[in-house]
Design a protein around this motif. Sequence first.
Motif, mmCIF file in Angstrom:
data_model
loop_
_atom_site.group_PDB
_atom_site.id
_atom_site.type_symbol
_atom_site.label_atom_id
_atom_site.label_comp_id
_atom_site.label_asym_id
_atom_site.label_seq_id
_atom_site.Cartn_x
_atom_site.Cartn_y
_atom_site.Cartn_z
ATOM 1 N N LEU A 24 0.824 -1.201 0.000
ATOM 2 C CA LEU A 24 0.000 0.000 0.000
ATOM 3 C C LEU A 24 0.864 1.259 0.000
ATOM 4 O O LEU A 24 0.622 2.202 -0.766
ATOM 5 C CB LEU A 24 -0.936 0.002 1.216
ATOM 6 N N ILE A 25 1.899 1.295 0.811
ATOM 7 C CA ILE A 25 2.793 2.463 0.876
ATOM 8 C C ILE A 25 3.546 2.629 -0.435
ATOM 9 O O ILE A 25 3.664 3.745 -0.968
ATOM 10 C CB ILE A 25 3.755 2.346 2.076
ATOM 11 N N ILE A 26 4.042 1.538 -0.999
ATOM 12 C CA ILE A 26 4.760 1.616 -2.283
ATOM 13 C C ILE A 26 3.815 2.127 -3.377
ATOM 14 O O ILE A 26 4.178 2.985 -4.181
ATOM 15 C CB ILE A 26 5.370 0.247 -2.652
ATOM 16 N N GLY A 27 2.589 1.606 -3.399
ATOM 17 C CA GLY A 27 1.610 2.065 -4.382
ATOM 18 C C GLY A 27 1.295 3.538 -4.226
ATOM 19 O O GLY A 27 1.186 4.272 -5.209
ATOM 20 N N LEU A 28 1.146 3.990 -2.985
ATOM 21 C CA LEU A 28 0.876 5.399 -2.730
ATOM 22 C C LEU A 28 2.049 6.280 -3.161
ATOM 23 O O LEU A 28 1.849 7.329 -3.780
ATOM 24 C CB LEU A 28 0.570 5.610 -1.240
ATOM 25 N N CYS A 32 1.903 9.168 -6.074
ATOM 26 C CA CYS A 32 2.290 10.559 -5.804
ATOM 27 C C CYS A 32 3.418 11.015 -6.718
ATOM 28 O O CYS A 32 3.408 12.125 -7.225
ATOM 29 C CB CYS A 32 2.695 10.727 -4.344
ATOM 30 N N SER A 33 4.396 10.127 -6.945
ATOM 31 C CA SER A 33 5.513 10.521 -7.819
ATOM 32 C C SER A 33 5.050 10.661 -9.264
ATOM 33 O O SER A 33 5.526 11.523 -9.989
ATOM 34 C CB SER A 33 6.662 9.529 -7.700
ATOM 35 N N SER A 34 4.107 9.825 -9.715
ATOM 36 C CA SER A 34 3.625 9.973 -11.091
ATOM 37 C C SER A 34 2.835 11.264 -11.260
ATOM 38 O O SER A 34 2.924 11.918 -12.294
ATOM 39 C CB SER A 34 2.786 8.763 -11.500
ATOM 40 N N VAL A 35 2.065 11.646 -10.242
ATOM 41 C CA VAL A 35 1.336 12.916 -10.310
ATOM 42 C C VAL A 35 2.321 14.077 -10.330
ATOM 43 O O VAL A 35 2.181 15.014 -11.120
ATOM 44 C CB VAL A 35 0.345 13.046 -9.127
ATOM 45 N N ALA A 36 3.344 14.026 -9.485
ATOM 46 C CA ALA A 36 4.344 15.107 -9.451
ATOM 47 C C ALA A 36 5.114 15.168 -10.767
ATOM 48 O O ALA A 36 5.378 16.249 -11.289
ATOM 49 C CB ALA A 36 5.302 14.897 -8.285
ATOM 50 N N PHE A 37 5.464 14.029 -11.330
ATOM 51 C CA PHE A 37 6.213 13.999 -12.586
ATOM 52 C C PHE A 37 5.365 14.516 -13.731
ATOM 53 O O PHE A 37 5.852 15.222 -14.614
ATOM 54 C CB PHE A 37 6.697 12.581 -12.870
ATOM 55 N N SER A 38 4.096 14.194 -13.728
ATOM 56 C CA SER A 38 3.235 14.648 -14.818
ATOM 57 C C SER A 38 3.078 16.164 -14.812
ATOM 58 O O SER A 38 2.809 16.768 -15.835
ATOM 59 C CB SER A 38 1.864 13.983 -14.735
ATOM 60 N N GLN A 39 3.269 16.806 -13.678
ATOM 61 C CA GLN A 39 3.180 18.261 -13.599
ATOM 62 C C GLN A 39 4.434 18.930 -14.147
ATOM 63 O O GLN A 39 4.413 20.100 -14.484
ATOM 64 C CB GLN A 39 2.955 18.699 -12.150
ATOM 65 N N THR A 40 5.550 18.210 -14.232
ATOM 66 C CA THR A 40 6.800 18.820 -14.689
ATOM 67 C C THR A 40 7.140 18.474 -16.137
ATOM 68 O O THR A 40 8.109 18.984 -16.663
ATOM 69 C CB THR A 40 7.972 18.385 -13.794
ATOM 70 N N ILE A 41 6.388 17.620 -16.779
ATOM 71 C CA ILE A 41 6.643 17.288 -18.180
ATOM 72 C C ILE A 41 6.290 18.507 -19.028
ATOM 73 O O ILE A 41 5.234 19.106 -18.843
ATOM 74 C CB ILE A 41 5.807 16.071 -18.617
ATOM 75 N N PRO A 42 7.173 18.919 -19.956
ATOM 76 C CA PRO A 42 6.841 20.080 -20.788
ATOM 77 C C PRO A 42 5.586 19.816 -21.611
ATOM 78 O O PRO A 42 5.384 18.730 -22.127
ATOM 79 C CB PRO A 42 8.062 20.248 -21.693
ATOM 80 N N GLU A 43 4.785 20.843 -21.693
ATOM 81 C CA GLU A 43 3.534 20.727 -22.428
ATOM 82 C C GLU A 43 3.834 20.652 -23.918
ATOM 83 O O GLU A 43 4.614 21.426 -24.464
ATOM 84 C CB GLU A 43 2.676 21.961 -22.144
ATOM 85 N N LYS A 44 3.214 19.695 -24.579
ATOM 86 C CA LYS A 44 3.371 19.570 -26.021
ATOM 87 C C LYS A 44 2.605 20.711 -26.682
ATOM 88 O O LYS A 44 1.451 20.948 -26.387
ATOM 89 C CB LYS A 44 2.826 18.235 -26.514
ATOM 90 N N ILE A 45 3.288 21.417 -27.562
ATOM 91 C CA ILE A 45 2.644 22.530 -28.250
ATOM 92 C C ILE A 45 2.737 22.321 -29.752
ATOM 93 O O ILE A 45 3.598 21.604 -30.245
ATOM 94 C CB ILE A 45 3.267 23.887 -27.871
#
Length: 173
Positions: A24-28, A32-45
Motif C-alpha cells: 500500500l505504501i509503495i503504491g501510494l 504521488c511521484s507519477s502525479v508530481a512527474f506529470s506536472q513537470t513534463i513540458p507541455e506539447k505545443i
Amino acid sequence: MCIGFQSIQFHIFAKNQYDSMKHLIIGLLLFCSSVAFSQTIPEKINDQRRFYSDSRLFYVWNQERDAYDLKDTEYENSIIEIREINTKNNGYVIIAMTDDAKTRLYHGSIINYSVDADGISTWILRSKSARGKLALDHKKKKVTYSFESNESRYVKIFVFNLYFEGEQLDIPN
C-alpha cells in the motif's frame, strides 16, 4: 502445542499485514511521484504565428568603424512565420521578403528559445549552411533577424516593423 499453533498463526497474520501495508505504501508513493512527474513534463505545443511587416531596415557590420551601417530601407511587405512543434526549442522559422518584385526566402530550424527580462523572445536558428537569430519585441512591434556570423558577431541584420490586422499601414510618401 496449542500455544505454539496460535503464535504461528499470529506470526503469519502479522507478516501478511506487514506485506499488504508495504504494498500500500509503495503504491501510494508511486502514485504521488507519477502525479508530481506529470506536472513537470513540458507541455506539447503545436503553435504557428505569422507576422506581417510593411517595412524593414538592413544593416551590415563595418569592421573599420566597429559598428553596423544602415545599407537599405525597404517599404515592401514581408512575412515572418514561426512554427513551434512539440516544444519551443523545436520547429522552424520562415521569412519571406519582397525586394523590387523579387521574393527572397530565409529559413532555419529552431534549436533554442529564450525570453529575456524585457520580454523579448529569441529563437536561435540553424539551417543547412548558416546560423541565425530571430528576436521578437512585442512592445516595439519589431522583429530582428541576425544572420551570417563571423567569429564574434552577426554580420547582417534585418529589422522588420510589424503591423497587425486592423492597423493602418504607415508607409511614407
